[in-house]
Write an enzyme that holds these catalytic residues in place. Structure first.
Site, short mmCIF file in Angstrom:
data_model
loop_
_atom_site.label_atom_id
_atom_site.label_comp_id
_atom_site.label_asym_id
_atom_site.label_seq_id
_atom_site.Cartn_x
_atom_site.Cartn_y
_atom_site.Cartn_z
N SER A 1 0.81 -1.22 0.00
CA SER A 1 0.00 0.00 0.00
C SER A 1 0.85 1.27 0.00
O SER A 1 1.71 1.41 -0.85
CB SER A 1 -0.96 -0.07 1.18
N HIS B 1 -7.70 -5.68 0.31
CA HIS B 1 -6.47 -4.89 0.45
C HIS B 1 -5.64 -5.41 1.62
O HIS B 1 -5.97 -5.18 2.77
CB HIS B 1 -6.89 -3.44 0.69
C1 GTR Z 1 -5.46 4.46 1.91
C2 GTR Z 1 -4.88 5.25 0.78
C3 GTR Z 1 -4.17 4.35 -0.16
C4 GTR Z 1 -3.25 3.39 0.54
C5 GTR Z 1 -3.82 2.87 1.85
C6 GTR Z 1 -2.82 2.17 2.77
O1 GTR Z 1 -6.20 5.22 2.78
O2 GTR Z 1 -5.92 5.93 0.14
O3 GTR Z 1 -3.46 5.10 -1.15
O4 GTR Z 1 -2.01 3.95 0.72
O5 GTR Z 1 -4.40 3.87 2.59
O6 GTR Z 1 -1.65 2.59 2.87
O7 GTR Z 1 -3.22 1.19 3.41
#
Ligand code: GTR
Length: 428
Positions: A264, A405
């Site tokens: 991420s 995610h």
């Molecule tokens: C979210 C962000 C993403 C990603 C994520 C993370 O809020 O929008 O770009 O970086 O966090 O790091 O888990």
């Protein structure tokens, strides 16, 4: 009009102008993705084509400078005198399989922050220096494994009571909470070392440039980076390179076989680190999304405007010019991936992680492939998005995992296989 009604209408007009929230409603409809043409990694800004290896080196420098001045901000090139102190060593970690070591790297002459604590697990069975995975973590080294000997971070971190982070500080309850993201035993069993650092040791993840490493490089009186100087992702990437400096001094690690990895926001940092620092022998982006592997021009899921709005400290101020204006960028993220060429690169997405635009991450790997081919490498061996849970492996690897995610054992399994393939299956 009634006087009060008039006053009210003027006031609400005034406040809607003053407090208007920009509309960054995400698009998840493939039919609404704008038609776009991408800049060509193999064509210079002046429209000349790259024709030779040395031409590629020049184009590479040009692309790096564009990412530095327009996206992540310039990384300072002054070197600092780093000092290290060993915090702990345990030769019988992970049931005797590994040696655990913690090394504190001070960034100034003072024994005070900013410093970063590098946590290493190195396989004991190795009869030669071990290849390694190096990546930042979100909530402190103590979260990656329940080993009670790991120093509990006392640095500021984002609040998360579920993970035992209370009032922005880690508590004992945070030990091992991220174990699913860091399968240390499996990595060690496969003959690799695991090296990690809490990202907030380098720069805490908040819109504040008076903490972390930025102030070490300020001109006198400077309070924050200028419009084209580095943001937080730039600092994290710099920290990864400083960790590699240290790994070059560790006899048990093969510093010519270090894969830089991140999930991420930390995947954005691993890509930027791997793009700038060619000593990283492999680069892995796990669900890095917008500002990572995903193509900005698709504006699918998270967009440049939205990310700059939500995380104003991640990129340089210049990047804000491209909010809802991605077409003016001289680069797109496939060019960041092309900077990793000819080194092995793995890009991974997750099916339910539409915010990170899996298709945009995949296409980025496809459009980085000509740079690999120009350098005599295969790149990604397909232009068709593969089915879920069916990795495609070339010099670039790609998979889209089922689920959301995250980085999990499925992802790591593919990275270990990829490292075996490209690092020559180095095992103890
Ligand atoms: C979210 C962000 C993403 C990603 C994520 C993370 O809020 O929008 O770009 O970086 O966090 O790091 O888990």
């Amino acid at each position: 009009m009634n006087y009060f009604l008039f006053l009210f209408s003027q006031l609400s007009l005034f406040s809607s102008v003053l407090f208007a929230q920009p509309d960054f409603t995400p698009n998840y409809d493939e039919d609404k993705v704008p038609t776009y043409t991408l800049p060509d990694p193999l064509v210079f800004e002046n429209d000349e084509k790259v024709e030779s290896q040395s031409g590629w080196q020049e184009r590479r420098t040009e692309i790096l400078q564009l990412f530095a001045s327009q996206v992540y901000g310039k990384t300072p090139n002054q070197s600092l005198d780093l000092r290290t102190k060993i915090l702990s060593t345990n030769k019988q970690a992970l049931d005797g399989k590994a040696t655990r070591k913690e090394v504190r790297v001070f960034f100034s002459k003072r024994d005070a922050r900013p410093y970063m604590d590098i946590l290493l697990f190195v396989p004991n069975s190795a009869n030669r220096p071990a290849p390694a995975f190096l990546g930042l973590n979100f909530y402190g080294n103590q979260t990656i494994h329940p080993d009670p000997g790991i120093t509990l971070s006392d640095q500021w971190m984002r609040a998360n009571e579920d993970f035992g982070i209370v009032d922005h500080r880690a508590t004992e309850a945070s030990r091992g909470v991220r174990v699913s993201r860091w399968p240390a035993e499996t990595i060690i069993d496969r003959g690799y070392a695991l090296v990690t650092i809490y990202c907030g040791d380098i720069d805490p993840d908040k819109n504040d440039f008076l903490d972390g490493v930025h102030p070490l490089f300020y001109e006198s009186g400077q309070q924050e980076p200028s419009d084209e100087e580095w943001g937080t992702i730039g600092a994290w990437a710099w920290g990864l390179s400083r960790a590699l400096d240290h790994l070059q001094t560790e006899e048990t690690i093969d510093s010519d076989q270090v894969a830089v990895i991140g999930h991420s926001r930390l995947g954005k940092a691993s890509l930027w680190a791997g793009a700038q620092d060619e000593r990283f022998a492999m680069v892995i982006s796990n669900n890095s999304g917008c500002g990572g592997a995903a193509l900005s021009r698709r504006a699918y899921g998270e967009t440049v405007g939205r990310i700059n709005h939500n995380f104003p400290h991640w990129f340089c101020n210049n990047f804000e010019q491209y909010n809802k204006n991605e077409f003016s960028l001289s680069v797109d993220q496939h060019m960041l991936l092309s900077l990793v060429a000819p080194r092995p690169l793995y890009v991974a997405s997750a099916k339910e992680d539409q915010w990170a635009d899996p298709k945009g991450e995949f296409l980025s790997a496809v459009y980085a492939t000509p740079a690999y081919q120009f350098l005599g490498k295969e790149g990604l061996p397909t232009t068709q998005m593969p089915p879920v849970d069916e990795p495609v492996i070339g010099t670039i690897g790609y998979h889209i995992r089922s689920g959301g995610h995250d980085i999990n054992s499925y992802d790591w399994e593919q990275y270990l296989n990829f490292a075996d393939k490209h690092f020559g299956g180095k095992r103890p």
